[in-house]
Design a protein around this motif. Sequence first.
Motif, PDB file in Angstrom:
ATOM      1  N   THR A 261      -7.644   6.948   6.101  1.00  0.00           N
ATOM      2  CA  THR A 261      -7.119   5.928   5.716  1.00  0.00           C
ATOM      3  C   THR A 261      -8.449   5.464   4.696  1.00  0.00           C
ATOM      4  O   THR A 261      -9.474   4.037   4.844  1.00  0.00           O
ATOM      5  CB  THR A 261      -6.585   5.119   6.543  1.00  0.00           C
ATOM      6  OG1 THR A 261      -7.505   4.764   7.402  1.00  0.00           O
ATOM      7  CG2 THR A 261      -5.328   5.286   7.619  1.00  0.00           C
TER       8      THR A 261
ATOM      9  N   HIS B  75     -15.657   1.025   6.865  1.00  0.00           N
ATOM     10  CA  HIS B  75     -14.258   1.233   6.518  1.00  0.00           C
ATOM     11  C   HIS B  75     -14.647   0.760   4.676  1.00  0.00           C
ATOM     12  O   HIS B  75     -14.439   2.535   4.053  1.00  0.00           O
ATOM     13  CB  HIS B  75     -13.227   0.582   6.253  1.00  0.00           C
ATOM     14  CG  HIS B  75     -12.327   0.928   6.054  1.00  0.00           C
ATOM     15  ND1 HIS B  75     -11.194   2.050   6.339  1.00  0.00           N
ATOM     16  CD2 HIS B  75     -10.933   0.319   5.034  1.00  0.00           C
ATOM     17  CE1 HIS B  75     -10.619   1.754   5.787  1.00  0.00           C
ATOM     18  NE2 HIS B  75      -9.639   1.257   4.858  1.00  0.00           N
TER      19      HIS B  75
ATOM     20  N   GLY C 110      -0.555   5.311   6.426  1.00  0.00           N
ATOM     21  CA  GLY C 110      -1.431   5.216   7.276  1.00  0.00           C
ATOM     22  C   GLY C 110      -2.209   3.693   6.805  1.00  0.00           C
ATOM     23  O   GLY C 110      -2.940   3.289   7.494  1.00  0.00           O
ATOM     24  N   MET C 111      -2.398   3.485   5.917  1.00  0.00           N
ATOM     25  CA  MET C 111      -3.262   2.602   5.153  1.00  0.00           C
ATOM     26  C   MET C 111      -2.400   0.555   6.037  1.00  0.00           C
ATOM     27  O   MET C 111      -3.024   0.404   6.912  1.00  0.00           O
ATOM     28  CB  MET C 111      -3.478   2.741   4.346  1.00  0.00           C
ATOM     29  CG  MET C 111      -4.109   1.335   2.768  1.00  0.00           C
ATOM     30  SD  MET C 111      -4.529   1.491   1.665  1.00  0.00           S
ATOM     31  CE  MET C 111      -5.348   2.998   1.753  1.00  0.00           C
TER      32      MET C 111
ATOM     33  N   GLN D 211      -3.759  13.054   0.409  1.00  0.00           N
ATOM     34  CA  GLN D 211      -4.092  11.421   0.140  1.00  0.00           C
ATOM     35  C   GLN D 211      -3.355  10.347   0.163  1.00  0.00           C
ATOM     36  O   GLN D 211      -3.153   9.429   1.083  1.00  0.00           O
ATOM     37  CB  GLN D 211      -5.395  10.858  -0.164  1.00  0.00           C
ATOM     38  CG  GLN D 211      -5.666   9.504  -0.606  1.00  0.00           C
ATOM     39  CD  GLN D 211      -7.077   9.716  -1.128  1.00  0.00           C
ATOM     40  OE1 GLN D 211      -7.968  10.033  -0.636  1.00  0.00           O
ATOM     41  NE2 GLN D 211      -6.751   9.110  -2.456  1.00  0.00           N
TER      42      GLN D 211
ATOM     43  N   ARG E  55      -0.640  10.155   3.019  1.00  0.00           N
ATOM     44  CA  ARG E  55      -1.300   9.012   4.535  1.00  0.00           C
ATOM     45  C   ARG E  55      -0.569   7.741   4.161  1.00  0.00           C
ATOM     46  O   ARG E  55      -0.064   7.731   4.756  1.00  0.00           O
ATOM     47  CB  ARG E  55      -2.451   9.559   4.616  1.00  0.00           C
ATOM     48  CG  ARG E  55      -2.639  10.999   5.254  1.00  0.00           C
ATOM     49  CD  ARG E  55      -4.024  11.533   5.657  1.00  0.00           C
ATOM     50  NE  ARG E  55      -4.699  11.135   5.011  1.00  0.00           N
ATOM     51  CZ  ARG E  55      -5.025  12.034   4.402  1.00  0.00           C
ATOM     52  NH1 ARG E  55      -4.774  13.506   5.151  1.00  0.00           N
ATOM     53  NH2 ARG E  55      -6.048  12.394   3.501  1.00  0.00           N
ATOM     54  N   GLN E  56      -1.124   7.410   2.847  1.00  0.00           N
ATOM     55  CA  GLN E  56      -0.787   6.389   2.032  1.00  0.00           C
ATOM     56  C   GLN E  56       0.509   6.101   2.550  1.00  0.00           C
ATOM     57  O   GLN E  56       0.807   4.727   2.195  1.00  0.00           O
ATOM     58  CB  GLN E  56      -1.953   6.375   1.115  1.00  0.00           C
ATOM     59  CG  GLN E  56      -1.323   4.292   0.885  1.00  0.00           C
ATOM     60  CD  GLN E  56      -2.831   4.839  -0.359  1.00  0.00           C
ATOM     61  OE1 GLN E  56      -3.770   4.552  -0.735  1.00  0.00           O
ATOM     62  NE2 GLN E  56      -1.405   3.129  -1.695  1.00  0.00           N
TER      63      GLN E  56
ATOM     64  N   THR F  86      -1.729  -5.567   1.991  1.00  0.00           N
ATOM     65  CA  THR F  86      -0.459  -4.632   2.184  1.00  0.00           C
ATOM     66  C   THR F  86       0.568  -5.651   1.725  1.00  0.00           C
ATOM     67  O   THR F  86       2.068  -5.075   1.512  1.00  0.00           O
ATOM     68  CB  THR F  86      -0.825  -4.979   3.924  1.00  0.00           C
ATOM     69  OG1 THR F  86      -0.140  -6.177   4.053  1.00  0.00           O
ATOM     70  CG2 THR F  86      -1.168  -4.276   4.016  1.00  0.00           C
TER      71      THR F  86
ATOM     72  N   THR G  95     -12.904   9.359   6.296  1.00  0.00           N
ATOM     73  CA  THR G  95     -10.958   9.030   7.148  1.00  0.00           C
ATOM     74  C   THR G  95     -10.256   9.306   6.475  1.00  0.00           C
ATOM     75  O   THR G  95      -9.905   9.785   5.341  1.00  0.00           O
ATOM     76  CB  THR G  95     -11.647   7.977   7.347  1.00  0.00           C
ATOM     77  OG1 THR G  95     -10.919   7.293   6.140  1.00  0.00           O
ATOM     78  CG2 THR G  95     -13.243   6.999   7.678  1.00  0.00           C
TER      79      THR G  95
ATOM     80  N   LEU H  21      -3.542   0.289   9.432  1.00  0.00           N
ATOM     81  CA  LEU H  21      -4.722  -0.083   9.589  1.00  0.00           C
ATOM     82  C   LEU H  21      -5.178  -1.641   9.722  1.00  0.00           C
ATOM     83  O   LEU H  21      -5.118  -1.828  10.406  1.00  0.00           O
ATOM     84  CB  LEU H  21      -5.446   0.642   9.096  1.00  0.00           C
ATOM     85  CG  LEU H  21      -7.536   0.631   9.037  1.00  0.00           C
ATOM     86  CD1 LEU H  21      -7.873   0.660   9.969  1.00  0.00           C
ATOM     87  CD2 LEU H  21      -8.325   1.341   7.731  1.00  0.00           C
TER      88      LEU H  21
ATOM     89  N   THR I  83       1.572  -1.273  -0.171  1.00  0.00           N
ATOM     90  CA  THR I  83       0.241   0.409  -0.088  1.00  0.00           C
ATOM     91  C   THR I  83       0.770   1.148   0.329  1.00  0.00           C
ATOM     92  O   THR I  83       0.500   2.299  -0.814  1.00  0.00           O
ATOM     93  CB  THR I  83      -1.361  -0.032   1.339  1.00  0.00           C
ATOM     94  OG1 THR I  83       0.058  -0.080   2.447  1.00  0.00           O
ATOM     95  CG2 THR I  83      -1.166  -0.893   1.142  1.00  0.00           C
TER      96      THR I  83
END
Length: 437
Positions: A372, A201, A149-150, A141, A144-145, A417, A370, A153, A122
């Motif tokens: 993520t 989600h 961040g993802m 966005q 963050r990824q 992932t 959100t 989670l 990710t």
Amino acid sequence: MNDTIFALASGAGRAAVAVVRLSGAGTGDAVRRLAGSLPAPRMAVARRLRHPDTGETLDRALVLWFPGPRSYTGEDCAELHLHGGPAVIAGVAEALVAAGARPAEAGEFTRRAFTHGKMDLTAAEGIADLIAAETAAQRRQALRQAEGGMAALYGGWTGRLTGLLARQEASIEFETEDLPPDLDAAVGRGAAALRAEMEAHLADGGRGERLREGLVAAILGAPNAGKSSLLNALVGRDAAIVSARAGTTRDVVEARLDLGGVPVTLADTAGLREASDEIEAEGVRRALLRAASADLRLLVFAADRAPDADTLALVAPGALVVMNKTDLGSAPAEIGGVTPIPVSVRTGDGLAALRDRLTAAAADLARPETATPLTRSRHRAALREALACLAELDAAGLPELRAECLRAATAALGRITGQVGVEAVLDAVFGEFCIGK
């Protein structure tokens, strides 16, 4: 993976500086053959670069050395900061091939970073999105990824699933031991809590994907309603041909627009009416097809004429009804039950209000709720598979079947992932990258 690769990491074309990056076990040898010796790690040193076979001077450049595993890919890496002329770049590329390196494929640097554990899948996708980002919202966005961040989670969910699986396996392997009597019930409660989080989600309206890919807004209306003029006014340039002659626009004309950080493609379409020839008929067919697939629809009417039936038929909740040419007539209180947005493209009146309404509509569709959000269909598919496996847990009577449900759910999350079973998607993921990343 054993090859030494190189690529131009900066933009193509003539520039002040061009950056060529290398990675692989033979990077140090290749740099020595061109620059004479390796500089100290992570120190920029000016060196004269020579062809390893002919000794010809190619450039005077900055050389940086990043020994693995403390590098982007986890391998030995280097960067050559050259003068950005095409002849310099070509000469250095030829010299690197002579020194035993080969040109990298798209995404090969980041794929090696993933293989060596520098990032998960990710995060690699986030880097690709960061490179492709057109707007500030897309950049935020993607960043963050890319920064995990993802992964955090999904890693947390995977850890919880692994814990549930361990408890379930314990009830199988040690059924004669003194285990807690409500072990199966505790596993069921934990799985139900996870299901609720995953379902929440997934119920995001596809906002993350829409922000990443951008929205499409179709402009529809009768001939001479001012659709092409409206497109040009919104994008601030003459993207579409404007003429008083009805039916000037035959094909779909598109232009890109940044609305509050959301990239939107405005699509000007052929006027909706009974076609006079086969070319216009095809244009009307394409207009209706574009309307059906668009995220937003702008239905344009002209204030100096009665509303046309073809455009009225498209008025529906969510559509933005625009009354153009208000300098020639007044806007009615409603059209098809919807209050129109009064606009005069000629004078500019109402354009700011229309742009604000468009920005708000784009934000409703594409601004994630959100930190993520889901950004790719493969993430969504894997999460749905994990949910399906967890949904079977209650119906699975035997502890062995319950353990298999948890194991399958864990594997589905792991594919997001890149922890398990990702060989089939690696080529597709890294094929999105540019050469040199």
